[in-house]
Each structure stands twice: as structure tokens, then as C-alpha cells.
Design a protein around this motif. Structure first.
Motif, PDB file in Angstrom:
ATOM      1  N   VAL A 465       0.785  -1.140  -0.059  1.00  0.00           N
ATOM      2  CA  VAL A 465      -0.029  -0.142   0.005  1.00  0.00           C
ATOM      3  C   VAL A 465       0.990   1.170   0.061  1.00  0.00           C
ATOM      4  CG1 VAL A 465      -1.885   1.388   1.062  1.00  0.00           C
ATOM      5  CG2 VAL A 465      -1.877  -0.964   1.346  1.00  0.00           C
ATOM      6  N   GLY A 466       0.711   2.029  -0.952  1.00  0.00           N
ATOM      7  CA  GLY A 466       1.360   3.497  -1.000  1.00  0.00           C
ATOM      8  C   GLY A 466       0.779   4.489  -1.628  1.00  0.00           C
ATOM      9  N   TRP A 467       1.356   5.508  -1.749  1.00  0.00           N
ATOM     10  CA  TRP A 467       0.818   6.757  -2.381  1.00  0.00           C
ATOM     11  C   TRP A 467       1.852   7.532  -3.142  1.00  0.00           C
ATOM     12  CZ3 TRP A 467       1.182  12.162  -1.102  1.00  0.00           C
ATOM     13  CH2 TRP A 467       2.040  12.374  -0.252  1.00  0.00           C
ATOM     14  N   HIS A 468       1.253   8.695  -3.954  1.00  0.00           N
ATOM     15  CA  HIS A 468       2.084   9.661  -4.655  1.00  0.00           C
ATOM     16  C   HIS A 468       1.221  10.791  -5.077  1.00  0.00           C
ATOM     17  CE1 HIS A 468       1.098   7.212  -7.984  1.00  0.00           C
ATOM     18  NE2 HIS A 468       0.742   8.497  -8.538  1.00  0.00           N
ATOM     19  N   PRO A 469       1.975  11.827  -4.762  1.00  0.00           N
ATOM     20  CA  PRO A 469       1.193  13.313  -5.305  1.00  0.00           C
ATOM     21  C   PRO A 469       1.199  13.249  -6.839  1.00  0.00           C
ATOM     22  CG  PRO A 469       3.426  13.975  -4.702  1.00  0.00           C
ATOM     23  CD  PRO A 469       3.478  12.323  -4.321  1.00  0.00           C
ATOM     24  N   ASP A 470       0.060  13.903  -7.227  1.00  0.00           N
ATOM     25  CA  ASP A 470      -0.060  14.203  -8.597  1.00  0.00           C
ATOM     26  C   ASP A 470      -0.540  15.667  -8.864  1.00  0.00           C
ATOM     27  OD1 ASP A 470      -1.791  14.171 -11.234  1.00  0.00           O
ATOM     28  OD2 ASP A 470      -0.345  12.173 -11.553  1.00  0.00           O
ATOM     29  N   ALA A 471       0.036  16.267  -9.730  1.00  0.00           N
ATOM     30  CA  ALA A 471      -0.363  17.645  -9.962  1.00  0.00           C
ATOM     31  C   ALA A 471      -1.666  17.992 -10.465  1.00  0.00           C
ATOM     32  CB  ALA A 471       0.493  18.138 -11.186  1.00  0.00           C
ATOM     33  N   GLU A 472      -2.156  16.996 -11.246  1.00  0.00           N
ATOM     34  CA  GLU A 472      -3.554  16.874 -11.864  1.00  0.00           C
ATOM     35  C   GLU A 472      -4.609  16.353 -11.001  1.00  0.00           C
ATOM     36  OE1 GLU A 472      -3.708  15.917 -15.970  1.00  0.00           O
ATOM     37  OE2 GLU A 472      -2.100  17.309 -16.556  1.00  0.00           O
ATOM     38  N   ARG A 473      -4.418  14.785 -10.621  1.00  0.00           N
ATOM     39  CA  ARG A 473      -5.122  14.147  -9.825  1.00  0.00           C
ATOM     40  C   ARG A 473      -5.173  14.531  -8.416  1.00  0.00           C
ATOM     41  NH1 ARG A 473      -2.827   9.919 -13.328  1.00  0.00           N
ATOM     42  NH2 ARG A 473      -4.492   9.508 -14.925  1.00  0.00           N
ATOM     43  N   TYR A 541      -5.471   1.890  -8.360  1.00  0.00           N
ATOM     44  CA  TYR A 541      -5.079   3.105  -7.959  1.00  0.00           C
ATOM     45  C   TYR A 541      -6.653   3.582  -7.800  1.00  0.00           C
ATOM     46  CZ  TYR A 541      -0.595   2.218 -10.258  1.00  0.00           C
ATOM     47  OH  TYR A 541       0.561   1.756 -10.380  1.00  0.00           O
ATOM     48  N   PHE A 542      -6.338   4.801  -6.946  1.00  0.00           N
ATOM     49  CA  PHE A 542      -7.454   5.742  -6.606  1.00  0.00           C
ATOM     50  C   PHE A 542      -7.105   7.184  -6.220  1.00  0.00           C
ATOM     51  CE2 PHE A 542      -7.497   4.008  -2.426  1.00  0.00           C
ATOM     52  CZ  PHE A 542      -7.806   5.082  -1.494  1.00  0.00           C
ATOM     53  N   ALA A 543      -7.582   8.070  -6.433  1.00  0.00           N
ATOM     54  CA  ALA A 543      -7.423   9.570  -6.611  1.00  0.00           C
ATOM     55  C   ALA A 543      -8.462  10.348  -6.089  1.00  0.00           C
ATOM     56  CB  ALA A 543      -6.876  10.096  -7.854  1.00  0.00           C
ATOM     57  N   LEU A 544      -7.900  11.040  -5.079  1.00  0.00           N
ATOM     58  CA  LEU A 544      -9.029  12.256  -4.451  1.00  0.00           C
ATOM     59  C   LEU A 544      -8.270  13.543  -5.045  1.00  0.00           C
ATOM     60  CD1 LEU A 544      -9.668  10.600  -1.266  1.00  0.00           C
ATOM     61  CD2 LEU A 544     -11.220  10.632  -3.167  1.00  0.00           C
ATOM     62  N   PRO A 545      -9.079  14.430  -5.740  1.00  0.00           N
ATOM     63  CA  PRO A 545      -8.567  15.640  -6.501  1.00  0.00           C
ATOM     64  C   PRO A 545      -8.562  16.681  -5.359  1.00  0.00           C
ATOM     65  CG  PRO A 545     -10.495  15.263  -7.122  1.00  0.00           C
ATOM     66  CD  PRO A 545     -10.272  14.099  -6.429  1.00  0.00           C
ATOM     67  N   GLY A 549     -11.053  16.307  -2.335  1.00  0.00           N
ATOM     68  CA  GLY A 549     -10.635  15.604  -1.269  1.00  0.00           C
ATOM     69  C   GLY A 549      -8.912  15.965  -1.051  1.00  0.00           C
ATOM     70  N   ALA A 550      -8.836  17.105  -0.857  1.00  0.00           N
ATOM     71  CA  ALA A 550      -7.512  17.631  -0.806  1.00  0.00           C
ATOM     72  C   ALA A 550      -6.536  17.058   0.166  1.00  0.00           C
ATOM     73  CB  ALA A 550      -7.437  19.228  -0.367  1.00  0.00           C
ATOM     74  N   CYS A 551      -5.360  16.759  -0.299  1.00  0.00           N
ATOM     75  CA  CYS A 551      -4.500  16.214   0.638  1.00  0.00           C
ATOM     76  C   CYS A 551      -4.065  16.985   1.876  1.00  0.00           C
ATOM     77  CB  CYS A 551      -3.289  15.649  -0.242  1.00  0.00           C
ATOM     78  SG  CYS A 551      -3.350  14.462  -1.366  1.00  0.00           S
ATOM     79  N   LEU A 552      -3.858  16.264   2.977  1.00  0.00           N
ATOM     80  CA  LEU A 552      -3.419  16.976   4.264  1.00  0.00           C
ATOM     81  C   LEU A 552      -2.511  16.307   4.640  1.00  0.00           C
ATOM     82  CD1 LEU A 552      -7.046  17.031   5.876  1.00  0.00           C
ATOM     83  CD2 LEU A 552      -6.004  18.952   4.551  1.00  0.00           C
ATOM     84  N   PRO A 553      -1.743  17.101   5.512  1.00  0.00           N
ATOM     85  CA  PRO A 553      -0.514  16.496   6.084  1.00  0.00           C
ATOM     86  C   PRO A 553      -0.728  15.154   6.618  1.00  0.00           C
ATOM     87  CG  PRO A 553      -0.445  18.826   6.552  1.00  0.00           C
ATOM     88  CD  PRO A 553      -1.764  18.399   5.968  1.00  0.00           C
ATOM     89  N   PRO A 554       0.313  14.321   6.946  1.00  0.00           N
ATOM     90  CA  PRO A 554      -0.137  12.940   7.403  1.00  0.00           C
ATOM     91  C   PRO A 554      -0.071  13.309   9.165  1.00  0.00           C
ATOM     92  CG  PRO A 554       1.932  12.796   6.767  1.00  0.00           C
ATOM     93  CD  PRO A 554       1.110  14.003   6.245  1.00  0.00           C
TER      94      PRO A 554
END
Length: 554
Positions: A465-473, A541-545, A549-554
Motif C-alpha cells: 500500500v502506498g501513495w504519490h502526489p499528482d499535479a492533476e489528480r 489506484y484511486f485518486a482524490l483531487p 478531497g485535498a491531501c492533508l499532512p499525515p
């Protein structure tokens, strides 16, 4: 007094006696001859300079012999010719900037270097003198003299036109080509204005686009080309355009323009402020382009977009209504099917208990098949009911810690996998998102359970299980396994309701789980996709834009 019949030289007292001798009276016939128009014409024809007269429309009414010899094209008479047909290009370019002022009653002077077949060139000095009657200018007298002798061969060339008339100076070969290019423009008009916004020079391209001949517009206000009776937002404010061009150096504007025949076109005009070497304002250059077809296409595109928007709104409304009807139907059917299914399941159990040892192997096999089918049907109904409820319940968004969600899902699954050996690898920095915690937990449960299910044939299951940021997604999370995988061309079928890529005999399931994941993520403004190679595992993969669903600091 009379001269001697033969003399080598004049006596010293000749001129004294000549001017002291009383003048003889002229006869009536001689007086009439001197006052006649023919005598004046003969005098002007014997002048070395070029003499001509033009009315206020710049149409020639007289030209002496010297002027006729300098016509651009040989002719017996210049009467009726326009000013541009009377003078060679060098003279015309030099006098054009002063014509407007002369027609307003201000005398003008100009100089030009004129080409000559034998002499190479000669220097012309010209005067434009208004013919004024009261407060009206009836026409212009033009006199041009040859002042080449005043120019010393070794002296530096003096400016041929005053600094304020640089638009009319002699053209070099390159400048002449530029002039020919400007005159040859078809959908563009190039003309020049003085500092007050009056036309000071009119090219062939301007006459072709706007329809006005030069003698009709020179010295007039450029606002005459603005179309009247148009909407405020389509009207060109000429005064404001001149002010901004003078202030910023250049100004662009659009609006309806009117030709001489009354027809209109949508024009895009670029005004450029012109200044001399010392910074003194010389006026403006104007470039107007006919953009009527472009505007027509823009209006057509706007109409099509509006029509399409209305149709999209109608289709969206119809689709939402159909979805609500389908969800309501699914919910109703699911509830209605549960009761008879419970009866089937209950009576199968009663029948199995009643027959007990009396049933043969075939009977027991059939009863087990019916019980399994009823159980599977129950699972399908529960899945359909969950899917229909998903579209009706409002989202309860708040900050969702993804690391906590994954840990809870793994704990729940560990109790169900029995002896299956699993190597879990979870990124420690999974960022939080804004979303509905209950629904997000269902996404993790379905993806992780699928990873375990399709990798259990391996000696040891590996789930990452992992993640990565994406400029568009936005935030992209992923779950990778070492399972059986699937054909990539079938990936689009994974997320449909009741869609499966493997036989039920190989892997259990209803085909609802991934459809639920897709629906949950779409409601959060995200999406889901998968990649796989048969026999080498899969990665979902699933993305929250950021908006949903903005990414928040962990």
C-alpha cells in the motif's frame, strides 16, 4: 531712345537714360491683352517652376507646362485629375502630411528629393497656399521650385522635410516596397492621423476597405468611420482610443465601422502613437482589420455553445431523474426480494433437517446447491441494496486518516484469511484526506480483500500500500498484489455492477465491490483505475483531487 545699328557695347549712360525716359502710354488693345486669362497662362507656362491649382476635393483645375512635363503619366492636360495623379510619388509623399493643414487654411512648405533620368535627382521646394474666401477654403495653389543649385555637392544632405512631416519624406527602396505592401493589403486598412485625430494620410488599402477616396477624408475627423446607432458595448470610443494610444504608445479596440456606401463591418483597430527623434508627437498610425467573418463565427459558436449547454442541462436532469428512479427501484426490489428469499432459505433448512438420513446423495447434493444459490442470491441483493443506498445518503465529510483506515481494514481481514501467509507493506506517511470515513473504509476493505483473494494461490501473498502526489489528480493511493492479474484490455469491465473477469468457481464474489469503490470515489470527486499483467499481479489506484478531497499532512 533707340540703340545704334552697330555697337560693341552699351554706353555707360544707357540704363540711366532708359529709366529716366518717360514711359509710353499703352494702347487699349495692349491693356486688354495684359488683363486677359491667356496672357496670365502664357506667363505661368514660361515659369521654370511647377504651378498647379486644386479645389477643396483635391481635383486639379490648372497645371502649367512645367507641371505637365512632370506628370507621373504623360497627358495633354491635368484638369480633372486627382492630386495623386498629378505628382510623382516623391512629391506626393512629401506634400501629403501638409495637405490636411493647408485645407484648413494654414500655408504649408515641403521639400523632397526627386529622381531624374539624367541628373540622378533634383531637390524640390514646394509651397501649398490656401485659396481663402472669407472663412472658407476654396482650394490650394501649389508652386514647386528646383533648388538643387543651393545644395553643395560635398555638404551633408539636409533633411528634406521638417521633423513634423517625417511621414512624407523620400522613400528608400525598402520603404517603397513597404508602401507597396501596405497599399496592397486586402482585409486591412492603413492610414495616418494627426495629433488631433484627423486623417493626414490615406493609403490605397484604406480606400479599398472603407470606400472613401483620399480627397474625401483628408483633414476630416477619424470618427466619421464609426458606425452610428449601435449598442454601447459595440461602439468604438475614438477619443478614448486616441488618449490611451498617446499615453501607452499603442491601443487596440474593436467595434462596428461604416464604409462610404453605408455598409458595416466589425473592425479591429490598432492605434500607434508616432513620435519624432526629439520625442515630439507626429500623430498616429491606424491599422484596421475586417473581422466580420471572425465575429460571425464567434457568435455562431456562442449560439452553439448555449444550445449545447441547454441540451446538456436537459440530459443531465433526465439522467439524474433516471438514476433516482433506478436507485428507488433497486432499493424497492431489494427489499421485496429479501422476504421470499428468506422463505426459500428457511424451507431448505427445514427440508434438510426433515429428510436427515433418509435423503440419498443426489437429494442432499441438490438441496446444498439450492442453499448455496439462495445464499449467493442474498449476497447479491445485499450488494445491490448497498449500491442503491450509496447514491441517496449525504456525505459526512471530515478529515480521514488513511493510515488508520488501512490498519483497521487489515485487522478486520486478518480474522478471515485463516492460514494464508501475507506480507504487508504499508507506507508510513499516507496523507489524510477530506471525506466520509465510513465510505472511505469500504474502499480500503474492498481493495485489500481483493488483493488477498486473488493472491491466495501464491505460496505467500504480497500486498503493498502506498501513495504519490499528482499535479492533476491530487493524492493517488495504490494497492499492489502478486496475484493472478487480468488482461489489461478488460480493465474497463472491472468497475461495472456484477462484472467479473474470473469464474465464480475460481474466486468467490458478487461483482459489486469494485462498483461500490467507483461510486464512492466519484461522489468524492475522484476516480479509480487498475493496471495488471496476467500472472504477475495487479495494482489498483484511486485518486482524490484537491477540490474534492485535498491531501492533508499525515
Amino acid at each position: 531712345m533707340s540703340l545704334p545699328e552697330a555697337a560693341d557695347h552699351l554706353p555707360e549712360d544707357f540704363f540711366t537714360e532708359l529709366f529716366n525716359e518717360p514711359a509710353a502710354a499703352l494702347s487699349a488693345a495692349e491693356n486688354e491683352r495684359l488683363r486677359g486669362a491667356g496672357f496670365l497662362t502664357r506667363v505661368l507656362d514660361h515659369l521654370p517652376g511647377l504651378v498647379s491649382y486644386f479645389d477643396h476635393h483635391l481635383v486639379c483645375h490648372y497645371a502649367n507646362h512645367a507641371q505637365l512635363r512632370h506628370l507621373p503619366h504623360p497627358a495633354d492636360s491635368a484638369v480633372g485629375l486627382a492630386v495623386q495623379q498629378v505628382f510623382v510619388p516623391e512629391l506626393l509623399e512629401a506634400m501629403l502630411p501638409g495637405l490636411a493643414q493647408a485645407l484648413r487654411g494654414v500655408p504649408q512648405a515641403f521639400e523632397a528629393r526627386v529622381g531624374h533620368a539624367q541628373r540622378g535627382h533634383w531637390v524640390a521646394s514646394g509651397q501649398l497656399v490656401p485659396d481663402v474666401d472669407g472663412d472658407r477654403v476654396l482650394g490650394l495653389y501649389c508652386h514647386i521650385a528646383d533648388i538643387s543649385a543651393e545644395r553643395l555637392p560635398d555638404a551633408p544632405a539636409a533633411p528634406l522635410t521638417p521633423p513634423t512631416q517625417t511621414l512624407g519624406e523620400h522613400l528608400s527602396d525598402g520603404e517603397r516596397r513597404l508602401r507597396l505592401m501596405l497599399d496592397g493589403l486586402r482585409d486591412h486598412a492603413v492610414y495616418f492621423l494627426d495629433t488631433e485625430g484627423r486623417v493626414s494620410e490615406w493609403t490605397s488599402s484604406a480606400e479599398r476597405l472603407l470606400g472613401h477616396p483620399a480627397h474625401d477624408v483628408l483633414g476630416t475627423d477619424a470618427r466619421r468611420f464609426d458606425a452610428p446607432d449601435v449598442r454601447e458595448d459595440e461602439r468604438l470610443d475614438a477619443e478614448l482610443a486616441l488618449e490611451r494610444a498617446a499615453l501607452f504608445g499603442q491601443f487596440e479596440s474593436t467595434g462596428w465601422r461604416q464604409r462610404q456606401d453605408g455598409s458595416r463591418f466589425w473592425g479591429h483597430t490598432v492605434l500607434t502613437a508616432l513620435r519624432g527623434a526629439d520625442g515630439e508627437p507626429l500623430g498616429f498610425s491606424a491599422l484596421t482589420r475586417d473581422m466580420t467573418e471572425v465575429r460571425r463565427l464567434q457568435e455562431l459558436l456562442q449560439d452553439l455553445n448555449q444550445t449545447l449547454e441547454v441540451r446538456v442541462q436537459d440530459r443531465t436532469r433526465q439522467l439524474l431523474e433516471a438514476n433516482r428512479d433506478l436507485e428507488s427501484f433497486s432499493s424497492s426490489v431489494s427489499h421485496d426480494l429479501r422476504a421470499p428469499l428468506r422463505h426459500i432459505t428457511s424451507f431448505i433448512a427445514i427440508l434438510q433437517e426433515h429428510l436427515a438420513e433418509q435423503a440419498d446423495d443426489t437429494t442432499r447434493k441438490h438441496l446444498n446447491t439450492i442453499a448455496d444459490a439462495a445464499q449467493r442470491m442474498g449476497a447479491l441483493i445485499e450488494g445491490l441494496l448497498a449500491f442503491s443506498r450509496l447514491g441517496l445518503a449525504p456525505l459526512q465529510k471530515r478529515e480521514v486518516g488513511m493510515a488508520t483506515q488501512v490498519s483497521a481494514s487489515i485487522n478486520r481481514l486478518t480474522h478471515d484469511i485463516g492460514a494464508q501467509q501475507v506480507d504487508w507493506t504499508v507506507a508510513p506517511d499516507l496523507p489524510a484526506v477530506l471525506g466520509d470515513p465510513l465510505l472511505i473504509s469500504q474502499v480500503w476493505d474492498n481493495l485489500l480483500s481483493n488483493a488477498l483473494k486473488y493472491s491466495r494461490q501464491r505460496e505467500r501473498s504480497v500486498v503493498q500500500v502506498g501513495w504519490h502526489p499528482d499535479a492533476e489528480r491530487g493524492c493517488v493511493y495504490w494497492v499492489r498484489d502478486n496475484g493472478v492479474g487480468f488482461e489489461p484490455r478488460q480493465a474497463h469491465r472491472l468497475f461495472g455492477v456484477f462484472q467479473r473477469l474470473h469464474r465464480a468457481s475460481e474466486f468467490e464474489g458478487t461483482g459489486i465491490g469494485l462498483a461500490l469503490c467507483r461510486r464512492i470515489l466519484e461522489r468524492h470527486g475522484g476516480h479509480i483505475w487498475a493496471e495488471s499483467t496476467p500472472g504477475e499481479g495487479s495494482c489498483f489506484y484511486f485518486a482524490l483531487p484537491p477540490g474534492g478531497g485535498a491531501c492533508l499532512p499525515p
